[in-house]
Design a protein around this motif. Structure first.
Motif: not given
Length: 255
Positions: A41-51, A66-69
């Motif tokens: 949930k934390e990762v999905v929430a973080a990804a959704s906040t990216l511009e 890369r993982g953050e992609y």
């Protein structure tokens, strides 16, 4: 030693130990599951906040994924190469069995595979992508490993294997897949197009890091289980040693 284990007292204590250890193991696994869910949930929430950003500002052709992609919101503008569309078979979406439609989008920087959507079954005719300049809005995902199996008739494939596509599609290839959520005519997102015959594919679940607090709780429960085993064994050995007869001193040996 083993006869003492069969006495009613120690049979009861052994049964109690097994119950305690089983409870500790199950509670630890439960906390580990909570840790994974919380981390996801934390990762999905973080990804959704990216511009949302243009693809070329996030990565380039042939760059490592890369993982953050994962689930990174992007836009990319180019022209679909409709003749190279792939039908990725044996896919499932909301209980339906069908295929993915993947079309290369040729951009100024290189070619990127776009997962345009899902179709039921294995159609003989693949839905045509829009012609002309198209702007795709979506999220990034990785390519897939090859899947075993016999040869399939074109344009069917078993996976989105970027290592194979780099040798089949001309030009430089981005090492990502764009999961389209919308398509627009022209170089901006102001003229939305309808994905006729397609159902958009949602982003996949992410491999998320563990929530450390709940992971620590899981380890705690397992340590409790090990401690219970150690205490049971210590009590058993203490009673066994207390019941052992003391050896009589030998004659001529001072006591």
């Amino acid at each position: 030693m083993f006869r003492r284990l069969l006495t009613p007292r120690w049979v009861g204590m052994l049964a109690a130990l097994l119950v305690v250890v089983a409870a500790c193991v199950l509670l630890g696994l439960w906390q580990l599951g909570v840790a994974r869910d919380s981390g996801r949930k934390e990762v999905v929430a973080a990804a959704s906040t990216l511009e949302r950003a243009p693809l070329q500002q996030v990565t380039g052709p042939h760059s490592a994924f890369r993982g953050e992609y994962s689930n990174r919101p992007v836009t990319v503008t180019g022209t679909y190469a409709a003749a190279r569309t792939l039908l990725v078979v044996d896919r499932r979406l909301d209980g339906r069995v069908g295929s993915w439609v993947v079309t290369p989008l040729e951009t100024q920087g290189g070619t990127v595979p776009v997962l345009r959507g899902f179709v039921d079954g294995t159609p003989t005719e693949v839905p045509e992508p829009p012609s002309g300049t198209v702007t795709v809005t979506g999220t990034l995902g990785p390519g897939e490993s090859p899947k075993p199996g016999g040869p399939l008739p074109a344009p069917q494939v078993r996976s989105v294997d970027l290592a194979a596509l780099v040798n089949e599609w001309p030009g430089d290839l981005y090492n990502v897949v764009v999961l389209a959520s919308a398509e627009s005519a022209g170089p901006d997102t102001g003229n939305p197009l309808s994905p006729a015959g397609l159902t958009r594919v949602p982003p996949p679940e992410l491999d998320a890091p563990l929530n450390l607090r709940n992971a620590a709780y899981a380890v705690q429960w397992w340590v409790f289980g090990i401690f219970a085993i150690w205490m049971w064994w210590k009590m058993f050995r203490a009673e066994q040693q207390a019941g052992e007869p003391v050896a009589a001193p030998r004659e001529g040996v001072p006591t």
